[in-house]
Design a protein around this motif. Structure first.
Motif, PDB file in Angstrom:
ATOM      1  N   ASP A  69       0.820  -1.207   0.000  1.00  0.00           N
ATOM      2  CA  ASP A  69       0.000   0.000   0.000  1.00  0.00           C
ATOM      3  C   ASP A  69       0.857   1.262   0.000  1.00  0.00           C
ATOM      4  OD1 ASP A  69      -2.180   1.648   0.033  1.00  0.00           O
ATOM      5  OD2 ASP A  69      -2.555   1.460   2.171  1.00  0.00           O
ATOM      6  N   HIS A  94      -0.633  -2.419  -6.322  1.00  0.00           N
ATOM      7  CA  HIS A  94      -1.980  -2.034  -5.911  1.00  0.00           C
ATOM      8  C   HIS A  94      -2.957  -3.193  -6.109  1.00  0.00           C
ATOM      9  CE1 HIS A  94      -4.614   1.807  -5.507  1.00  0.00           C
ATOM     10  NE2 HIS A  94      -5.082   0.819  -4.779  1.00  0.00           N
ATOM     11  N   ASN A 103      -5.054  -5.096  -3.184  1.00  0.00           N
ATOM     12  CA  ASN A 103      -6.511  -5.212  -3.211  1.00  0.00           C
ATOM     13  C   ASN A 103      -6.985  -6.652  -3.067  1.00  0.00           C
ATOM     14  OD1 ASN A 103      -6.778  -2.456  -3.562  1.00  0.00           O
ATOM     15  ND2 ASN A 103      -6.907  -2.585  -5.790  1.00  0.00           N
ATOM     16  N   SER A 147     -11.956  -1.162  -4.659  1.00  0.00           N
ATOM     17  CA  SER A 147     -10.628  -1.497  -5.170  1.00  0.00           C
ATOM     18  C   SER A 147     -10.472  -1.052  -6.616  1.00  0.00           C
ATOM     19  CB  SER A 147     -10.398  -3.017  -5.067  1.00  0.00           C
ATOM     20  OG  SER A 147     -10.505  -3.451  -3.730  1.00  0.00           O
ATOM     21  N   ARG A 184     -10.359   2.899  -6.816  1.00  0.00           N
ATOM     22  CA  ARG A 184      -9.090   3.471  -6.358  1.00  0.00           C
ATOM     23  C   ARG A 184      -7.942   3.136  -7.298  1.00  0.00           C
ATOM     24  NH1 ARG A 184      -7.390   1.507  -1.248  1.00  0.00           N
ATOM     25  NH2 ARG A 184      -6.146   3.400  -1.028  1.00  0.00           N
ATOM     26  N   TRP A 231     -13.827   1.847   0.836  1.00  0.00           N
ATOM     27  CA  TRP A 231     -12.714   0.985   1.239  1.00  0.00           C
ATOM     28  C   TRP A 231     -12.549   0.969   2.758  1.00  0.00           C
ATOM     29  CZ3 TRP A 231      -9.396  -2.363  -1.168  1.00  0.00           C
ATOM     30  CH2 TRP A 231      -8.259  -2.756  -0.449  1.00  0.00           C
TER      31      TRP A 231
END
Length: 294
Positions: free
Chosen positions: A51, A71, A75, A109, A112, A166
């Motif tokens: 992250d 990423h 996720n 997810s 983002r 999230w």
């Protein structure tokens, strides 16, 4: 030689933890105090490596870069860890709520991932995170002008809607897990040494998601709910176990870090304009863009 053995044992615990998270049949790795070392170790390591670390990557303009793949992995691993938390908690949500939360998490997810990729592309062409979309010099002469509104919509999906979708399930799972971390009052209900080692990086990650994710309200409500749960359980002569103490101390340390962060940047007029309103919690990337990115 002793240091080499300690490092080897640390990697062994981490990889055993990864394997136990992927298998519901394996018994949880417990310390004498009932502390879930495997769960918290994997949660902390993957949070920092997947992250936070993806922010430092440079995006390739015409295709996804390493940050996008980090990423994607993040996720995938984060919902699995949260599901494992629920499996080990004596209190589980109804199946409908669990399925709904999973769907919301998956949708967030995707939102983002796409939004963050476009924002990293904007950074490469000179976008300044400490300014609003309309104040950015790189977008002053953007044609057609309606594209500015499209970018404002993009930031809304990333900074507001995506973060809510999230982080609301994240904090709900943490609170639900905490509600089951109590045991009868006894002398051995305390944090083991392994928990103290993970406390600082775990608290620092909470500081990161509070500041960068702008989740202070969600965090403080979760913290107050945890404190209320502790007071309620004390009436039943129950106290937090090793996991509960670890979460309480991590949240408390994160709150102190946020307070210090806000105090240091309290008089910054540019960041004040970037984050108007009663709750002023500057984002680290906005600070970096303003003071260190030139």
């Amino acid at each position: 030689e002793k240091r080499r053995r300690d490092v080897h044992d640390g990697f062994k615990v981490f990889f055993l933890s990864l394997r136990s998270l992927g298998s519901a049949q394996l018994e949880p790795v417990l310390s004498k105090s009932g502390f879930y070392l495997d769960l918290w170790l994997v949660f902390t390591v993957q949070s920092w490596t997947l992250d936070v670390a993806e922010l430092a990557d440079e995006l390739v303009l015409d295709r996804p870069g390493p940050a996008e793949f980090l990423h994607i992995v993040f996720n995938i691993t984060t919902p699995l860890i949260l599901l494992k938390m629920l499996q080990r908690s004596p209190r589980t949500p109804p199946p409908t709520a669990l399925h709904l939360g999973t769907v919301v998490f998956v949708m967030a997810s995707g939102v983002r991932l796409v939004a963050d990729s476009i924002i990293r592309w904007l950074l490469l062409i000179g976008y300044q995170l400490h300014l609003s979309v309309r104040e950015n010099p790189v977008l002053k002469n953007l044609q057609p002008s309606s594209l500015v509104e499209a970018l404002e919509l993009l930031f809304f999906f990333d900074d507001v809607l995506g973060h809510l979708m999230w982080y609301v399930p994240l904090f709900l799972v943490l609170l639900l897990f905490f509600s089951g971390c109590f045991c009868p009052r006894r002398p051995e209900a305390r944090m083991p040494p392994a928990a103290w080692m993970l406390l600082v990086p775990n608290a620092a990650y909470y500081w990161y998601i509070i500041t960068e994710g702008q989740t202070f309200i969600l965090f403080i409500f979760t913290f107050f709910a945890m404190a209320a749960t502790v007071m309620h359980q004390r009436r039943r002569d129950l106290v937090p176990d090793g996991n509960g103490l670890f979460m309480l101390y991590s949240f408390s340390a994160a709150l102190v870090l946020v307070a210090v962060w806000v105090a240091c940047l309290w008089g910054d007029p540019v960041l004040r304009r970037k984050h108007p309103g009663l709750i002023y919690v500057p984002q680290p990337r906005a600070f970096y863009s303003l003071h260190l990115g030139h």
